[in-house]
Design an enzyme around this catalytic site. Structure first.
Site, PDB file in Angstrom:
ATOM      1  N   LYS A  36       0.798  -1.108   0.103  1.00  0.00           N
ATOM      2  CA  LYS A  36       0.138  -0.070   0.025  1.00  0.00           C
ATOM      3  C   LYS A  36       0.916   1.343   0.082  1.00  0.00           C
ATOM      4  O   LYS A  36       2.104   1.271   0.787  1.00  0.00           O
ATOM      5  CB  LYS A  36      -0.801  -0.178   1.155  1.00  0.00           C
ATOM      6  CG  LYS A  36      -1.882   1.173   1.240  1.00  0.00           C
ATOM      7  CD  LYS A  36      -2.691   0.937   2.562  1.00  0.00           C
ATOM      8  CE  LYS A  36      -3.754   2.226   2.511  1.00  0.00           C
ATOM      9  NZ  LYS A  36      -4.637   2.093   3.702  1.00  0.00           N
ATOM     10  N   SER A  42      -9.797   2.000   3.155  1.00  0.00           N
ATOM     11  CA  SER A  42      -8.723   2.651   2.307  1.00  0.00           C
ATOM     12  C   SER A  42      -7.693   1.770   1.450  1.00  0.00           C
ATOM     13  O   SER A  42      -7.119   2.505   0.472  1.00  0.00           O
ATOM     14  CB  SER A  42      -7.909   3.755   3.091  1.00  0.00           C
ATOM     15  OG  SER A  42      -7.190   3.227   4.048  1.00  0.00           O
ATOM     16  N   SER A  56      -9.889  -0.200   7.444  1.00  0.00           N
ATOM     17  CA  SER A  56      -9.232  -0.095   6.023  1.00  0.00           C
ATOM     18  C   SER A  56      -8.560  -1.240   5.389  1.00  0.00           C
ATOM     19  O   SER A  56      -8.296  -1.362   4.183  1.00  0.00           O
ATOM     20  CB  SER A  56      -8.289   0.998   6.079  1.00  0.00           C
ATOM     21  OG  SER A  56      -8.700   2.250   6.095  1.00  0.00           O
TER      22      SER A  56
END
Lengths: 491, 481
Positions: free
Chosen positions: B79, B154, B178
């Site tokens: 990420k 997210s 997330s």
């Protein structure tokens, strides 16, 4: 208003009482920074003593330096504080270009040390100034506004200092005039130096002082509105800034005005303070507990270990010097100004066997020589042992004080001991009776008139004869022996 | 080799049998990612050079007969809120569009040391703030299951690449859900470990007391293996735990007989939906495996959303202060004063959601409001933790939905931040309590949209959590009911 003219008449001034609290930042002299392993040295090329942590890089995290904690605990103990078993780090948020994280990691409602005091001695009076708290935090970097070719266009940022450990020592509003403030700062600095947590060199920014000042009518209970005078960079300027600020506030109130809560700066050029920002523009630091650090826990065992490394502090040392060595309180103050000087004195006193004479020598000839050459006591070519030996020779009567004063500069310039110099220069006292006999006989033969006077009852003339013997021996004769010999021969 | 279906075990076996080299796996993953990415926008960049070097290092080790590590040759996506040395890390923000970190996150170091091959940086909501991945400055990610829908957020990119098959496993981050919510939306496994289990060093902070790094995988074992590699004490993170890391593989026996499962009633109230039905079918499957199921209560749940959005915004307002135009960020060109530089840089550099949270967080920490908001939220947080501790006195694990609904359409909730915030209702409590929790696939709706079942266990009880999840997966998930 100029700082030199008295703004309020003395009798008006006397109806007011100033109230002063000091906030002192002291850089701790650890080898590495508070939250990372970067070195803390002064004077490295810009932005070289840095890493992702102290640069505030995205994703980097602080880790508390263990020796910083030990230094802070020592400082807390020296300030007679209670060291908390658990203290909490908190973020102090504000924007500044040399503050790379956008916050300092400080402490807020649970500082490492609190509830202490510093005793001061001003105008022959002892007074205790409360220390509210001492907390840890990281220093910011430096904004450099000039010195570069395009400094008119840009400000440069050097982050070497970022993350240097600081303790902020906050006093109670117990200080009532600038002399007390000066004494408090002097004592504080001395304590920090004694325990070795900081050199407190103000020119290097190792000690910085902010002052909160207000005035109130004598007898009033409520404090007046305070102004904060920030970043005054010498103790003398603190004193001058306070004197000015107190006058300013009284004059303002007397003329029907009101003191506003604000931050002011002191200008050494004009000797005045001027407004930097008002309370409305003041920072809201939005403190909250630092989630990246665990609460700092100091066990009784750890605290005990740190306590056991504490040296004897100046107040205790002074009392002991007076008691143990029979010296005056003032002399004890002078001899405990630095840890090094106190250690030098004690060594010299021990070797000499005559502490009071040793004290006089340390404060007199030695201090003079050091001052003349701008040397620290640790750099003295005459070691404490050698000075002690010199004093011991006087005490044993082997040399006169006068001769010692001649020997000392030679010790200073060569680093040799007194005995070696006396041997080399033939300065040993003549205590050999047969050698003295000859000189005495010679003097008596040369001065028949004085001999007659003596025999006629004017015995004071012996002083003249002793002097003649001393002169003939080029000062090396043992005066006591000369005296005895003369008497023996004349009586 | 079908790159889209490879597992860690499959790669290990293939390398051992010399069916393929790590470099070949790497090239296949890079090629597939390059081809597929335009559909989903899940990768922000492919780190081909670094991937090839890592793969070649694995092949060289294997050629020398050395152990190449638990992740040898495994393509991993990271990420973009996790820093990678020399590889641009944007956090999905315009603010960091040119930021090339000078250091690696600890999790990145560890996964590479274990032979992992970082294929690229996964798209995400800006600074991990969002539940749909629509807050990325570099465009939204589309859900590979249905390209009209969001992948969740997210960590939308991290979930999407694993679902798509352009990475075998990935690293995400979870502050309020997330990892689990996108795992649920994309039909993959996502794990939020115990707070402190994985070092946060190098995870760009959103809300420090809530931020976790965690793994995604197409099955429980893969996710557990990645977690085992990155977990454990790190001297660079003072909040990382000293607790030893167990071998999670050993916990996955398939035997969950007698395991006590709690269903928190507050999480099921009014959940009359396809999602609720699927979760209840999942619970039936667990009963069949021999679990004992009972109802429990977590009464502080009703305050969780308010509590979470106070704490996370407060911390975010401070964590995001460093993006000021002075250092590695973009800098607004037309500023004449320092204040303008700050204002313009932050005005231009941050997206709407970041600004909203910075303002909320600044407000709740302001003088005079701290006690009423932040301090009170911390008290609620303690109550939420106490609820869980009480529940774990009775049961071994809790089962809840991950999200009240499956993946929604792009743009559907974009104009309604509150609705977006409420979609975190089931996931934020685990973060507030710091306990391990995960999403494991639990069937799909009639429209074919995946639904995840959330499993929560007590601190450092990832082992039992994985055992339950893997047994459920092994039995065929909801099909086992």
């Amino acid at each position: 208003m100029s700082s030199t003219e008295l703004m309020v008449p003395a009798e008006v001034f006397a109806t007011y009482e100033p109230v002063i609290g000091l906030e002192v930042h002291v850089q701790l002299g650890t080898n590495t920074k508070i939250y990372c392993g970067c070195p803390t040295g002064f004077g490295a090329p810009p932005n070289t003593n840095v890493c992702p942590v102290c640069l505030g890089m995205p994703g980097a995290l602080p880790v508390l330096n263990r020796s910083v904690v030990e230094y802070a605990v020592k400082a807390g103990l020296a300030l007679n504080c209670t060291v908390r078993n658990e203290s909490i780090f908190a973020r102090k948020n504000y924007f500044y270009p040399d503050l790379p994280k956008g916050y300092q990691i400080s402490q807020y409602d649970r500082p490492v040390a609190e509830h202490g005091f510093i005793d001061i001695f001003v105008n022959e009076t002892h007074k205790r100034i409360g220390v509210t708290r001492a907390h840890l935090e990281d220093d910011a970097g430096k904004s450099i506004h000039d010195g570069y070719r395009d400094s008119d266009l840009y400000t440069y940022v050097d982050l070497n200092r970022t993350g240097t450990p600081l303790i902020e020592i906050v006093s109670e509003p117990d200080i009532r005039n600038s002399d007390e403030a000066y004494a408090y700062l002097t004592e504080l600095k001395q304590l920090m130096q004694f325990i070795g947590v900081s050199e407190c060199d103000m020119e290097k920014g190792q000690l910085r002082c902010d002052a909160n000042v207000s005035v109130r009518k004598r007898g009033a209970e409520k404090f007046g509105t305070k102004a904060e005078v920030k970043n005054v960079n010498s103790f003398r300027f603190v004193k001058l800034a306070l004197d000015y600020e107190i006058q300013r506030q009284i004059a303002l109130i007397e003329s029907g005005g009101k003191v506003v809560q604000e931050t002011r700066l002191y200008s050494p050029d004009t000797g005045e303070t001027y407004s930097m920002r008002s309370k409305e523009a003041a920072h809201d630091y939005r403190y909250f507990p630092e989630p990246d650090l665990l609460p700092l826990r100091i066990s009784d065992k750890w605290l005990g270990e740190i306590r056991s490394t504490m040296p004897e502090l100046p107040p205790a040392k002074r009392a002991r010097f007076v008691e143990q060595y029979g010296i005056r309180e003032y002399d004890a103050q002078v001899l405990t100004l630095t840890r090094e000087m106190s250690e030098y004195f004690e060594k010299a006193a021990e070797v000499s066997g005559d502490a009071r004479t040793a004290a006089n020598w340390v404060m007199g000839d030695l201090a003079g020589a050091l001052k003349a050459e701008g040397k620290e006591i640790t750099e003295s070519p005459v070691t404490a042992e050698k000075l002690g030996e010199l004093v011991a020779l006087i005490k044993k009567g082997e040399i006169s004080g006068k001769l010692a004063k001649e020997i000392f500069p030679k010790m200073w310039s060569t680093g040799d001991g007194a005995a070696a110099i006396m041997d080399r220069e033939g300065l040993r006292q003549i205590s050999d009776t047969s050698a003295l006999d000859a000189i005495v006989d010679e003097v008596l033969a040369k001065n028949p008139a004085q001999v007659e006077q003596y025999k006629g009852g004017k015995t004071t003339v012996i002083g003249f004869l002793v002097g003649q013997v001393m002169k003939a021996s080029r000062g090396q004769a043992n005066p006591q022996m000369v005296n005895e010999l003369l008497k023996k021969k004349l009586d | 080799m079908d790159i889209a279906k490879l597992t860690i075990e499959g790669i290990r076996a293939g390398l051992k049998a010399k069916q393929f080299t790590a470099r070949e796996v790497c090239e296949a993953a890079l090629g597939f990612a390059g081809a597929e990415n335009p559909k989903t926008n899940a990768y922000l960049l492919l780190s081909a050079e670094r991937a090839r070097a890592a793969a070649d290092a694995v092949d060289a080790k294997l050629a020398r007969g050395e152990d190449a590590g638990a992740l040898a040759g495994v393509p991993v996506a990271v990420k973009d809120v996790i820093v990678t040395k020399g590889v641009r890390t944007t956090c999905g923000s315009r603010m960091l569009e040119n930021f090339v970190p000078p250091y690696d996150a600890t999790a990145v170091q560890r996964l590479e040391a274990a032979g992992g091959v970082i294929i690229g940086k996964a798209n995400c909501d800006e600074f991990a703030m969002g539940s749909s991945n629509e807050n990325s400055a570099y465009g939204p990610v589309r859900n590979p299951v249905d390209l009209e829908r969001v992948p969740g957020g997210s960590s939308g990119g991290s979930a999407a690449v694993v679902a798509q098959g352009t990475a075998v496993v990935s690293l995400g981050s979870d502050t309020g859900g997330s990892i689990r919510q996108p795992a649920s939306f994309c039909g993959v496994v996502g794990v939020t470990p115990t707070y402190g289990r994985v070092s946060r060093y190098g995870l760009v902070a959103f809300a420090s007391s809530l931020d976790h790094i965690g793994p995604f995988g197409r099955n429980v074992k893969d996710a557990a293996t990645l977690l085992e590699v990155i977990a454990g004490r790190d001297e660079m993170d003072a909040t990382s735990a000293f607790a030893p890391v167990p071998r999670y593989g050993e916990a996955m026996t398939g035997d969950v007989r007698g395991m006590k499962i709690g269903l928190p009633k507050e999480y099921f109230a009014g959940l009359a939906s396809e999602t609720g039905d699927l979760i209840m079918r999942g619970v039936e499957a667990l009963k069949k495996l021999g679990c004992e199921v009972r109802e429990v209560s977590l009464p502080a749940t009703e305050w969780a959303i308010s509590c979470y959005y106070i704490i996370c915004t407060a911390e975010a307002s401070s964590n995001l202060a460093r993006y000021d135009g002075v250092k590695y960020t973009m800098r607004s060109a037309d500023a004449k004063t320092l204040a303008d530089m700050y204002r313009n840089t932050r005005g231009d550099g941050f997206g709407a959601e970041c600004k909203r949270r910075i303002m909320l967080g600044t407000y709740v920490l302001s003088h005079g409001y701290y006690d009423a908001y932040y301090l009170k939220a911390q008290r609620v947080r303690s109550l939420i933790s106490q609820d869980f501790q009480k529940a774990f006195g009775e049961v071994d694990a809790l089962i809840t939905p991950v999200s009240p609904f499956p993946a929604f359409k792009l743009g559907e909730k974009l104009d309604d931040p509150l609705a977006m915030y409420l979609s975190d209702i089931y996931t934020i409590t685990g973060d507030l309590a710091g306990i391990p929790c995960m999403s494991v696939p639990c069937g799909a709706t009639a429209a074919g949209l995946p639904v995840g079942m959330q499993i929560l266990t007590n601190h450092f009880q990832e082992g039992p959590m994985f055992r339950l999840a893997e047994a459920f997966e092994r039995a065929g998930g909801v099909a086992g009911a």
